[in-house]
Design an enzyme around this catalytic site. Structure first.
Site, PDB file in Angstrom:
ATOM      1  N   ASN A 161     -13.377 -22.811   6.228  1.00 61.95           N
ATOM      2  CA  ASN A 161     -14.334 -23.263   5.218  1.00 61.95           C
ATOM      3  C   ASN A 161     -15.770 -23.159   5.687  1.00 61.95           C
ATOM      4  OD1 ASN A 161     -13.484 -24.777   2.529  1.00 61.95           O
ATOM      5  ND2 ASN A 161     -11.790 -24.921   3.965  1.00 61.95           N
TER       6      ASN A 161
ATOM      7  N   LYS B 221      -3.103 -28.042  14.598  1.00 60.86           N
ATOM      8  CA  LYS B 221      -3.552 -28.191  13.223  1.00 60.86           C
ATOM      9  C   LYS B 221      -2.712 -27.223  12.409  1.00 60.86           C
ATOM     10  CE  LYS B 221      -7.164 -27.172   9.971  1.00 60.86           C
ATOM     11  NZ  LYS B 221      -8.156 -26.146   9.651  1.00 60.86           N
TER      12      LYS B 221
END
Lengths: 298, 298, 298, 298
Positions: free
Chosen positions: D48, D167
């Site tokens: 992002n 993650k």
């Protein structure tokens, strides 16, 4: 309608005798045990039932056996999985005659490149128009050569008066399907796996067709009741356990492992039909050790 | 053996009458036309034949029709494409009885995750052991849910005394297969598409099963002869033309477009069976304009 | 323009010293050897050049080294492979300053889902607008996270005045690209691999960027000449041999194997940079035995 | 260690000024707003953050800006995403100097075919050995050209003393990762998306890096608190809402839509850098209408 799809279903496996014939007696025994365990019903002739390894004649006898031995309140969906529209209709009508409550329709996939949304909608509509019981579409790209049903296509199917729900066995798509059909409250979403069962039940789905129910029906029913009663801490703990058990069986090898686990738990499992190979003795031992580790039997 | 596989084969399509029945007469007419065009033979009941849209009874009648109408020297391979070993053997034996020269075996794929090389080899071997004619394995991941045959697996198949060749319809793999079986000179490699036909013939393959032969048999035979006679400049030019024609038909839409092109060229094409949709009138017009542009008819 | 792209190019590898620095001297030696072997030129900073393992500063020095040591008639394409339009333009301009004849543009792929044809066309156009040498687009989905260039998109690129060709390293797509740009005779199609080199040259392409030219440049040039002179029987035989050699190297492991084969053939190969691992001693021995088997050295 | 990863993180986006420069002031403003909203911290330089569209110099300035403006208790992970081991180490060390608490390592993927588990483990280990802060591996095949980390590989990573967590932004894999590392209680699992956040927190994960936190941080923090406090009925309802909001933004188009939603909610969003295109005016309107429909602003 939705009530008939509320609860846990076994995508019931088909036992075979040592000489490779369908073991109808064994099947009947399993059905009785499942009924006593509180299953809402069955998906006959699904992937776990080795649909593609049964002749059409055997398919109808398997369906009959399940229907004759089920509990009075139990629901039977019948897997109507063919590549040709005509054969789907012909066999679907036979399944209706035998008393199936619903037909479950997997998309054709041999000509994958041609299977656009328009072609698939036409296929589902043609079958749903022709048969006399309500239909569910079945989203399982892993069994349909990669042909999946997008939330958008499922929403289009929901506009057909005789397509009343979807069984979703895909990965990570459950909520998107539920969101897509939110404006069609009569359209039922059923989880096709323990992996999306919790999400389904907590976000508006009605039930689940759980492979795990073949070998350990009681704990799958227990999870459904915990979810129904909103006992979430207990539901989360049990769900986590079931996911881990399911992973152990799945990792050991598909239908062959499901059947081996059934044998371990006193059900009639046996070997799959070729081309599927049974687990080796070593694989069975390893699986048994794992399942004992989960405290499922001793 | 290899001689019987040397040349161009049509993966012959199955015409249907307007009420959806198999048009056996139309099929017979096509076979006679193909024989006159110099085709070496046929793949009956392949993908272009809409195998999966025929009942088992129809399959055998289609095969009989082809065999009864073929030329004396023509070879018939029969597509033996089932998910269950038992059904492959049962139907394979029936195909042998009807006079098939070879069986062509596509791998099962419903339980894709379980279809390891060992399972596939076992499947091919079980069928090849049971039937009375030699078998070819068929590498076409696009029709087998993504289950392809690696050069290594094909080489393992070549060790079976009754597996005598491979039909390869995959993309860009032809030479790797040829290299893998170089030490098995009796093992025949057949191209499954115009796309790998030139490579096959120039590097040791024996022939091709060419979808294009359904609609334009003469030019495919011409290409084979040019290659046989090592007239390479002419072969390269014609091959390029055929690839472009093939792309025009393929781009217009699979079996439906093959059948439309057959109609345009005076063969009995017609519409495919559902779930496949026929070309629309507009699509047919566009295809016809393209094919006229290639000078195929006027 | 097309003349400058007519012939065989090495997608030149980048040698490193034992302490992991770029070995510019070794690189210069390789370039001189390649020039003597008759290569038409180089793709600097391509995949075989371990583009992504070089700092931007190193990239420009590598490019300079190649240009300073190349033959007067040799052409240099420079791989301009970045995820950001701005960086592609900035570095592309630097490459122009150093004397690159062409830039080769691989599509960005980090945000694969967003890489629609429109976004890719915009990207290619933005870079081609900004730089001062003509550009080729580079179709290699295996190096672009699965982002490929369809024949249709390539045709759209061909309308840009500064996009003059395509390097195609995809599988089985060569003819479709050639057909798509047939109406743009100034647009050049270059094969990106021995696998599609024969098809390219015989159907209208101009040359090839052949990984194999890194280790065995002479035989790749020989193949090109045979094709140019339309000596097809010899070309087919040599092409088959090269495909098999190429497969042996590729199967042994990508860039590491290319470099090992260079060492075996007296070029400066060495080890790749991490994360790529060099071949083990055993793997090198096996590769050497295979290559000796092809009579490439003794 | 795990405490520092307990809560919600924004994979913070990088705002740009109208002339395409990094808007460090805008970034600082966003960080202060996020700190006030209760976010546990940030993933700087993630997907992002348009990592791949920033120069290395910009990357470090972005990281510095975030660290200088964050709350005292907030944690900063820094995305260390390079194709070369050497560059990952060099830049990773710079990130450590700037004060990153953790590095997040995406696997290299340019040479996808070579990226075996052994090569990936070596890569992660080499970087983790060289840097001075603990590392998380990052499983996001959608951003790594299809290179994913299997539960088995993640378990192997967990044996490295300086790899302290994962993650996971993959689909439907969360529980399998949690099961695989169950015997490594110090190893932390962080969800990479709202899609697997509920599963992560309820089955043993510690937190989530949620794209949605970029535009609507407060409601993501609220969900985390409900889960922490085991207020499940409320958590399920809010989770369902967030999934639907997230789907609306994701469906509208990746980072460009995240930034548009930020603008709508009073944060500094702006346009992404090329090659990403901003939403069109129509797309923004449609997204705004949807988000208003969720009652997020009026």
């Amino acid at each position: 309608m939705e009530k008939k799809l509320t609860g846990v279903f076994a995508p019931i496996s088909t036992p075979f005798t040592h000489d490779g014939q369908v073991d109808y007696e064994g099947l009947a025994k399993n059905v009785k045990r499942y009924a006593a365990a509180g299953l809402k019903g069955y998906l006959a002739l699904g992937s776990n039932g080795e649909n593609k390894s049964l002749s059409n004649k055997e398919k109808l006898l398997v369906l009959e056996t399940i229907i004759q031995n089920k509990g009075a309140d139990q629901t039977v969906m019948s897997g109507c999985i063919f590549e040709s529209t005509a054969e789907s209709i012909e066999m679907g009508l036979e399944m209706c005659k035998r008393g199936a409550d619903f037909l479950t329709l997997l998309p054709p996939c041999y000509f994958k490149k041609q299977m656009t949304d328009d072609v698939l909608l036409r296929y589902f509509s043609d079958v749903a128009d022709a048969v006399s019981v309500p239909c569910l579409v079945y989203n399982a790209p892993q069994y349909a050569g990669g042909v999946g049903l997008s939330p958008k296509l499922i929403r289009r199917c929901a506009d057909h008066p005789n397509i009343v729900g979807v069984k979703d066995s895909s990965t990570g798509n459950m909520e998107n399907i539920l969101f897509a059909v939110k404006d069609k409250p009569g359209f039922t979403v059923v989880a096709g796996s323990v992996n999306n069962f919790f999400a389904a039940i907590t976000m508006g789905g009605s039930g689940g067709v759980l492979s795990l129910a073949n070998s350990f029906p009681e704990i799958t029913v227990e999870l459904f009741h915990l979810l129904e009663e909103k006992k979430y801490p207990e539901a989360i703990a049990l769900n986590t356990r079931l996911l881990e058990i399911n992973r152990a069986i799945g990792g050991a090898g598909g239908v062959a492992a499901v059947k081996a686990a059934m044998d371990m738990n006193g059900l009639v499992g046996g070997d799959p039909r070729l081309p599927l190979l049974p687990l080796t003795a070593e694989e069975k031992e390893a699986l048994e050790a794992k399942l004992k580790g989960f405290g499922l039997f001793s």
